[in-house]
Write a protein that holds these residues in place. Structure first.
Motif, PDB file in Angstrom:
ATOM      1  N   TYR A  58     -12.302   0.103  -5.104  1.00  0.00           N
ATOM      2  CA  TYR A  58     -13.261   1.130  -5.490  1.00  0.00           C
ATOM      3  C   TYR A  58     -12.725   2.512  -5.139  1.00  0.00           C
ATOM      4  O   TYR A  58     -12.344   2.771  -3.990  1.00  0.00           O
ATOM      5  N   PRO A  97     -13.574  -1.717 -15.572  1.00  0.00           N
ATOM      6  CA  PRO A  97     -12.898  -0.964 -14.514  1.00  0.00           C
ATOM      7  C   PRO A  97     -11.907   0.057 -15.054  1.00  0.00           C
ATOM      8  O   PRO A  97     -11.460  -0.016 -16.208  1.00  0.00           O
ATOM      9  N   LEU A 121     -18.674   5.562  -6.671  1.00  0.00           N
ATOM     10  CA  LEU A 121     -17.613   4.625  -6.351  1.00  0.00           C
ATOM     11  C   LEU A 121     -17.452   3.690  -7.543  1.00  0.00           C
ATOM     12  O   LEU A 121     -18.415   3.047  -7.976  1.00  0.00           O
ATOM     13  N   TYR A 122     -16.246   3.619  -8.074  1.00  0.00           N
ATOM     14  CA  TYR A 122     -16.022   2.881  -9.318  1.00  0.00           C
ATOM     15  C   TYR A 122     -14.767   2.026  -9.170  1.00  0.00           C
ATOM     16  O   TYR A 122     -13.769   2.479  -8.610  1.00  0.00           O
ATOM     17  N   PRO A 123     -14.772   0.779  -9.700  1.00  0.00           N
ATOM     18  CA  PRO A 123     -13.623  -0.109  -9.499  1.00  0.00           C
ATOM     19  C   PRO A 123     -12.433   0.277 -10.360  1.00  0.00           C
ATOM     20  O   PRO A 123     -12.555   0.760 -11.486  1.00  0.00           O
TER      21      PRO A 123
END
Length: 386
Positions: free
Chosen positions: A369, A352, A381-383
């Motif tokens: 996200y 992440p 969409l990325y944590p």
């Protein structure tokens, strides 16, 4: 009893929020203090010790904190509610930054190793890690950094102060599968920076407890962002910002995107850009927290950042000017633009994005996200986590 050492570099991180970069050399700390900077090292060391004490109790550790007088350790220990063993009776009487020096850090490390500590916690940045690399040559004393400096490209730091305490407790308790690894000691290559590149130089290795999710990776060199990717991300920014202000974080990715917008932004500083009709110009260069707040005014504005290659840090490494106050003034999560070409995002291997603003509430607000602009009409969409 388990003996853990603590050394604090009181000048580490002083230049961050006031926009001076690192605090190497005698003049930058003095200038930072004159600009109103407050030393972050002591409070972050205190936070780490509180986490160490709490986790240590849960693991049944009988801990003794061994440190040196004043601002280089004992003050932070006592603030954490710890009664330390203080060594170095002939320690310099200087206790307030900007009066401590790298030689003081080296002397402190020698005193703590001589006192038989099993792990040396240090609060500082890459410069402090380099000092310890020289001081501990041949000693093989494990170390763990409490991240306090501005850059922190080295792989010897925990991801945050609380994580430093937790990792230290886990390793000292033993039996939990925590091993040592050789962590790279890195620092920014100023020659490369003068040539318009962001790069790091390897100085050596120090033994560090290996907890991958809680100890940061080293910064890796960034592959140049292609013109197509830069233009695509610039187009997305222009569409979102419209005619307004954009706070632009440091790094080669943001620098390339600014160039695609027609702006000659700085490479290692935080700039304010005025965006109009798809073009941008720099209206404030290498700006500190106070200058950013003055430019933002009553807000809102947009903030554009790119994570550090290899590490994944989005906030809290090299961009401390973009403080919790600045983030709130700009409009918070809804006004944050994350810029990252696909190849750079893929290089994180699913790890992440990391947040270390110093404010748990802000880190919590940004956790989850986040939309990442990777190109023209390309959003992932990325944590992100604190």
């Amino acid at each position: 009893m388990t003996r853990v050492g603590l050394v604090v570099n009181p000048v580490a991180g002083l230049g961050g929020r006031v926009g001076l970069g690192g605090t190497d050399g005698p003049e930058r700390p003095r200038r930072a203090v004159a600009l109103g900077a407050r030393p972050p090292a002591g409070p972050r060391a205190t936070q780490a010790l509180r986490a160490l004490r709490e986790r240590g109790r849960a693991l049944g550790l009988d801990l003794v904190v061994v440190t040196v007088p004043g601002a280089m350790g004992a003050d932070a220990a006592r603030a954490a509610g710890v009664a330390p063993v203080v060594v170095g009776d002939t320690w310099p009487t200087r206790t307030a930054p900007p009066d401590t020096t790298p030689a003081d850090t080296v002397s402190a490390a020698h005193a703590l190793v001589d006192a038989g500590v099993e792990l040396l916690l240090f609060a500082g940045g890459d410069g402090t890690a380099r000092d310890l690399l020289g001081a501990l040559e041949g000693a093989r004393c494990p170390v763990l950094g409490i991240p306090t400096g501005v850059k922190m490209h080295s792989a010897v730091f925990a991801v945050g102060p609380g994580a430093a305490g937790e990792v230290a407790a886990a390793w000292l308790a033993g039996g939990g599968g925590v091993r040592l690894r050789e962590g790279e000691v890195m620092d920014r290559d100023d020659t490369a920076l003068s040539e318009g590149r962001v790069a790091s130089r390897l100085f050596g290795w120090l033994p560090v407890p290996d907890v991958p999710a809680r100890v940061q990776q080293r910064k890796t060199g960034s592959t140049a962002t292609t013109g197509e990717a830069s233009a695509g991300i610039a187009s997305e920014i222009a569409g979102r910002v419209g005619d307004g202000l954009l706070v632009l974080g440091p790094g080669s990715t943001t620098h390339a995107v600014a160039g695609a917008l027609g702006a000659d932004a700085s490479l290692a500083g935080v700039d304010v850009l005025a965006v109009r009709a798809g073009r941008a110009e720099v209206v404030a260069r290498d700006t500190g927290e106070t200058g950013l707040l003055a430019r933002i005014g009553s807000g809102p504005c947009w903030i554009a950042l790119s994570p550090i290659g290899g590490q994944g840090f989005l906030l809290g490494r090299g961009n401390q000017q973009i403080s919790p106050r600045v983030l709130r003034a700009a409009g918070g999560r809804e006004r944050l633009l994350v810029l990252c070409p696909e190849h750079k995002l893929a290089a994180l291997g699913g790890r992440p994005l990391l947040l270390d603003t110093g404010d748990p509430d802000v880190d919590a607000e940004l956790t989850g996200y986040l939309p990442v602009l990777t190109g023209h009409r390309r959003i992932s969409l990325y944590p992100a986590t604190g």
